[in-house]
Design an enzyme around this catalytic site. Structure first.
Site, PDB file in Angstrom:
ATOM      1  N   GLU A  39       0.901  -1.155   0.000  1.00 42.77           N
ATOM      2  CA  GLU A  39       0.000   0.000   0.000  1.00 42.77           C
ATOM      3  C   GLU A  39       0.933   1.196   0.000  1.00 42.77           C
ATOM      4  OE1 GLU A  39      -1.241   2.937   1.455  1.00 42.77           O
ATOM      5  OE2 GLU A  39      -2.221   1.987   3.194  1.00 42.77           O
ATOM      6  N   CYS A  94      -2.472   7.529   4.982  1.00 43.95           N
ATOM      7  CA  CYS A  94      -2.503   7.167   3.557  1.00 43.95           C
ATOM      8  C   CYS A  94      -3.726   7.782   2.894  1.00 43.95           C
ATOM      9  CB  CYS A  94      -2.587   5.666   3.353  1.00 43.95           C
ATOM     10  SG  CYS A  94      -2.145   4.666   4.750  1.00 43.95           S
TER      11      CYS A  94
END
Lengths: 518, 518
Positions: B262, B299
């Site tokens: 990720e 994120c």
């Protein structure tokens, strides 16, 4: 009837470079000329697929299914013309190709049913809970198509794993447009099937970019197709070197994409002692039938047989040798495959410990002659080359000292499509000890038959750890194959009217998991 | 209390090379010394994981769940010691870390429930049909674990995405042993959590190889871990360069393995016109809260906001500037992150068209100062550098000429973890036109909140097309994350006694799909 052009989003396009199919049995060229797709054709087909993607993906599922059933109907309607052309191009016998057509249309219809069943959407709804700290949002998940899929026609299944084969059916079912690179060994077969698909696209009023077929003989065509920025995934069945090349190209793109390559497998088979003692001769005959079927040109050909030395194994070997003697030479798919087979067997014959047990009848250079070798367990384990797939009607029987040796050999094997145990109830205790190793190396574990049948159904896995496939998390046969071309999207607190219909409160139909419960 | 050694399959190992954690706020070293793992430690941890794999995978699901709940209990029992150490190492505030601990143990317990729910096994049974030609075999499918998983601790979630974080929980749930490479910014926090896991492993009588923690500051450690032949998959949350490096190593192995990295996302947010007109000031305040929360080190930080020019947008901008002025500077996770943030903002400030709208309060060099820039749609579209993630409390508002421009910008974006629409019912018609583009670029589409909350539940997707993640077919948060570490195996005509218990006729419990029906 055939015009040899490419299908670029419904448009028939000729090109500057020409090639012809060759009759498998004779090696002679067959009319008509086929036109190689060029860089423009590839780019246009992929761009058209990307343009069509949204419309195709957002069709109601019943219409997606209708389209797939129409493709099946139109392939059925090609009738004997298709079989005759495929026979000439592939050298495969009529009964096999008629069976393969049945499998191809059956697979399209099964996937159409699966589209409507809808469980592949993995619908999940978690309701909001404003009383929680922090407040819990409403979340709803479904799978959406990855985008246009590049499918490579396979030489050994000119219908079931080619233009409208398993990869295409799974991609369509997932809502992905498809650009096929046809296999140059059967361009006429490919054109006939592509015509059926394009007719169904037109009749259903779908954008023409839903499907394209590109012809070509060079690896560059495949490389350019996998490199095209519009392509979102790749389906391939073929050689290990071909699959590895595509994996490399896909991994090095600015945006890497998944490659589902089904590559190579020797499909180990264990003859357990009690079963062997009970039916050595029957096993021998069914083994020879399996390894020589279709000139051994199956990904699931039983390439390695393992058994512990015993008098029954002696009987088995004798009967294999005898049975092999009656096997006729069969035309192989292409002259290239026939010569690779010959070279592979030559290499095998020189490996330390390799002993020719028996051969089938000799044929022309276009043919594969069935052959079985034996080797002792130690020599086998000492030489990795024994584990390399030789595509064609050859198999190796490994005579082992003990079940421990069988187990050690299995545990050291690369990834496989299948692993097989022939056993009776007296063997079960010993078989149970082998199963964990088999689960680790194989995608399908078979009891008491040979691996060469691959049923198209819900619980089939035609896949397995590398190098059997590039991606052991998937299958290329059976309805689970749809998963390869999907990715999840979650909608948070989305108003009902903006949700995809399957995720709205009022929707019914497909199974949904709501707050964790089905 | 901390001894600084590695946990290699339950064994505490010291090493020759030493490093220390640094207090995030001051940059000063904190005791004790930590020992870097060497090549032997890596090889031993991975080999032990492979050895333990079979025993761990074959535990009854209830016992696997019990183990995971025990890990959660033992992390809870670490109490304030854990929070205090994590505060010093990460600079994150106490309330946040207590919340993150709750999330970490909640996630372990949710995955434990999911293990017992069992639907992730995807059990499928197709019964035999001897009357069919050819006879249909009995086929039964289940998912099995891929094998040992390498997990990389993330800097920004020292608990929830580190040693016992989402990747570890999902891997354990799938039946995979785990080798963690701890993040060098929080080795003490890592050691405390690893101690809890190892205690649970021992208490449950599991083989010690189920879990290892390796410390280190070099990239070589991570590279060696991903290269180890026993490792079957990788979970990573971090920078794009780090993720790309691991993808390359994994793809070039003799046996390639999946990498779930990720990596980076700017999480576009669209302020739809009617909603903006209705609540510009409220939106401005919640936006500033979202972009500055946790010093912007999420994120899912809202890095790009898109809106059409209007008087309401003017109000929004004014309020953002005002609101920003009150935002205190916050300590960033590491000095490296703080200086990268500064460099990123410096680069942003020099891009053509970039205009500083406002800033938060200034702090020490360890701090991130909240900042918002504006840029017109044309300049944004003309300069790719605007779309690069800057990790920290910064965001860019793109002032567009029209919804067409908004749509074009969205359609040209790279893959994202999230995409957000702020809208009211007057915006729905226009929003519906944006949704297809948002589905194509993002893993989660959010209505009317900011993307910085990521709920751990069944319908969450924390994933998205490359480069948001290396593999858009998955999620790293929520129960669907288990799927990343599984592969299917099919059993053909297997006697009942040799089948896995969940696939036997007599089994009840988990949902099964039998002959296509649930």
């Amino acid at each position: 009837m055939l015009d040899g052009t490419n299908f670029v989003a419904g448009e028939r396009r000729s090109g500057k470079t020409i090639f012809r199919a060759r009759e498998a049995a004779t090696g002679l060229e067959i009319a008509p000329d086929f036109h190689e797709a060029d860089a423009n054709d590839i780019a246009d087909a992929c761009a058209a697929a990307a343009d069509a993607q949204r419309a195709f993906a957002s069709l109601p599922l019943s219409q997606r299914a209708t389209f797939m059933r129409l493709v099946a109907d139109k392939i059925d309607a090609l009738g004997d013309d298709l079989t005759q052309r495929a026979m000439r191009e592939s050298g495969l016998p009529e009964a096999r190709l008629n069976g393969e057509r049945g499998r191809t249309v059956g697979q399209l219809r099964l996937f159409a049913d699966e589209v409507e069943h809808g469980s592949w959407q993995r619908l999940r709804i978690d309701h909001a809970d404003a009383s929680r700290t922090p407040p819990k949002p409403d979340l709803r998940l479904r799978m959406v198509p990855l985008g246009p899929v590049a499918v490579f026609g396979a030489s050994n299944f000119p219908l079931a794993f080619s233009v409208a084969g398993g990869d295409t059916a799974a991609a369509f079912a997932a809502g992905c447009c498809v650009v096929v690179k046809g296999h140059p060994a059967h361009p006429g077969t490919s054109e006939l099937v592509a015509g059926a698909i394009c007719a169904a696209v037109a009749e259903c009023g779908l954008p023409a970019g839903v499907f394209s077929l590109l012809n070509g003989t060079s690896n560059d065509l495949g490389a350019a197709l996998v490199s095209d920025p519009h392509i979102a995934a790749v389906g391939f069945t073929g050689s290990r070197s071909g699959g590895l090349a595509l994996m490399k190209i896909a991994a090095e793109r600015p945006v890497p994409i998944p490659v589902y390559a089904e590559m190579s497998s020797v499909n180990p088979v264990v003859l357990m002692p009690a079963r062997l003692a009970e039916g050595a001769e029957e096993l021998a005959r069914s083994y020879v039938g399996s390894l020589s079927m279709g000139a051994g040109q199956f990904c699931t050909n039983p390439g390695i047989v393992l058994a512990v030395e015993s008098p029954a194994l002696g009987q088995f070997l004798d009967e294999v040798a005898k049975s092999l003697g009656t096997v006729p030479a069969q035309t192989m798919l292409t002259s290239g495959i026939a010569s690779s087979f010959g070279e592979g067997v030559d290499r095998l014959s020189t490996l330390p410990g390799a002993r020719l047990l028996g051969s089938g009848k000799e044929g022309s250079t276009a043919c594969g002659r069935a052959q079985v070798y034996t080797v002792d367990g130690e020599s086998f384990a000492a030489n990795e080359a024994y584990s390399n797939e030789i595509f064609g009607p050859v198999s190796i029987i490994v005579t082992c000292k003990s079940m421990e040796q069988v187990k050690a050999i299995l545990a050291g094997m690369e990834g496989q499509l299948t692993a097989t145990l022939h056993m009776n109830s007296d063997d079960h205790a010993e078989a149970a000890k082998l199963l964990p190793a088999l689960e680790q190396i194989a995608g399908r574990i078979i009891a008491n038959s040979w691996p060469t049948g691959v049923d198209v159904t819900h619980a089939m896995v035609h896949g397995g750890p590398f190098p059997a496939t590039s991606d052991g998390r998937s299958t290329s046969v059976g309805t689970l194959a749809i998963d390869r071309f999907l990715r999840p999207v979650s909608y948070q607190d989305m108003p009902q009217g903006l949700l995809p219909s399957a995720l709205r409160d009022a929707s019914s139909g497909s199974i949904r998991r709501i707050n964790g419960q089905y």
